[in-house]
Design an enzyme around this catalytic site. Sequence first.
Site: not given
Lengths: 158, 409
Positions: B225, B202, B367, B199, B123
């Site tokens: 999220k 998600q 993104c 990261d 991302h």
Amino acid sequence: MPGLEDLYREIILDHYRNPRNRGELPVPPAHAETGFNPLCGDEITVYVQTEGDRIVDVKLAGQGCSISQSSASMMSTAVKGKTIDEARRVVSTFKGMMSVHEQRLGGDEAERSSDALAELGDLVALQGVVKFPVRIKCATLSWNTFAQALDAVGAPNH
Amino acid sequence: MAIDVTAVKKDFPIFDQEVGGKRLVFLDSAASSQKPRAVLDAMDGYYSTTHANVHRGVYAIAEEATRLYELARRRVGAFVGADDPAEVIFTKNVTESFNLIAYSWGRANLGRGDVVVLSSMEHHANLVPWLQLAEERGIVLRYLGLTDDGRLDTSELERELDGARLVSITACSNVLGTLTPVREVADAAHAAGALVAVDGAQLVPHVPTEVGALGADFFGFTGHKMLGPTGIGVLWARRELLEAMPPFLGGGEMISDVRTDGFSPAELPWKFEAGTPPIAEALGLAAAVEYLEKLGMDAVREHEKALSAYAIASLTERFGDDIKIHGPLDAGSRGGLISFAFKGIHPHDLSQVLDEHGVCVRAGHHCAKPLMRHLGVAATARASWSVYNDEPDIDALGDALVDADRIFS
């Protein structure tokens, strides 16, 4: 809530399925500008060929959604053969129509707009896009790119 | 215990309404999830009863606000196996978390020619801060490639990590849905002498997560999220790294002393929390974490994995070669989303027609423009799920695709 029929008019789908003036022009003598829609990653390249102050050819390359592709296609037919000044006026009228703020003006301003809109012909089919604010950038991508090309063509050192 | 979607949906006020006369089929949780009433109540309750600035006032409601804020930090940290609250820094979002790493650790540790390894499916949040450092100081970026089916290619890992100072990768692609072998990469990175940033934006909402088990040195995730509010994210990092790092933003709260000629930073974690923090948002995020814990993250994972499997199977059965699902096709290798192309219809147009059916999906480059170029597309349509989605939602997506086909073909 606006319906899809406001957006996907038959003439728009026609230009999407059968885009006019697709292709490239040799640079130079033509001038090319590439524009990006940061929202969706679409990009379009507009080729402009002028003779004196007249636009003798316009070609379009790149990819995009039905709105950006049909808007570009209609634009190419609308500005081909016009002088640079005439083309600028079409750009200005179209961008006015695409402005969500312009739509809220009342009185003289709105009347002036509707007179000018008559000159846009088929392009008026894109008016429904304003009801879908996120898609305005799709419709104006090719126009902004074309306007940049005109600026470059009109620049003294061109 | 399996997730009872009907009961779960009742906890989310947004599903009480119809949108444009249609049942709301929300398939865009990977962009931002919906919020259960417990999260709204936690934030409302705080503002209604005990709002005051934290770590400042010496009076009852300020003490209570401070207690709740720090309790939120412990709860949110514990949710990802981070038991030392000093290592849990509240940020604005995962983008800020990665900017913090790049600006603070990166500027103190990286110079011309130093190598940072990313993957080809990052991302922009875990890409642009490094590009900025590349511009500013001449660090070198290397990218781990992808296999044909959209997995992280680890076949050349040892060579690609050679000489690296930092490896910074996503645990789950927000476009392909691919879960990456974080532990394998982390072990190889550590063997090569590099640190590892992950990261988890998600991952954390969908898969039980332990920062220690992942082998991460830095780990970022974001509240909105994972059923929490917008405006709050987290950076977890190992204490000795954070202690050695200079502060990121300067201002109130992050100092222990300020003189006319200098300052001393505060203790961890406040050293990295300049200014009044997002207090209500931290409480909201803690409530979201509690909500997910009540459902059980194992159950959440099983529920969403089953939805991914159903989506892949049912859409492929319905549309055959007309639908192209990006990334690995086994649900076990994915988080809670699928990205797809459908009959050459532009994702914007797809999304617009789907909206007419009450179906919300994301259309765009997500993104992740370098990945879009790798896939050879400008954009994809993405459907993603959370605890409030079920098979009828996927069926509604399929029905809407039929209508898109009717309009554009």
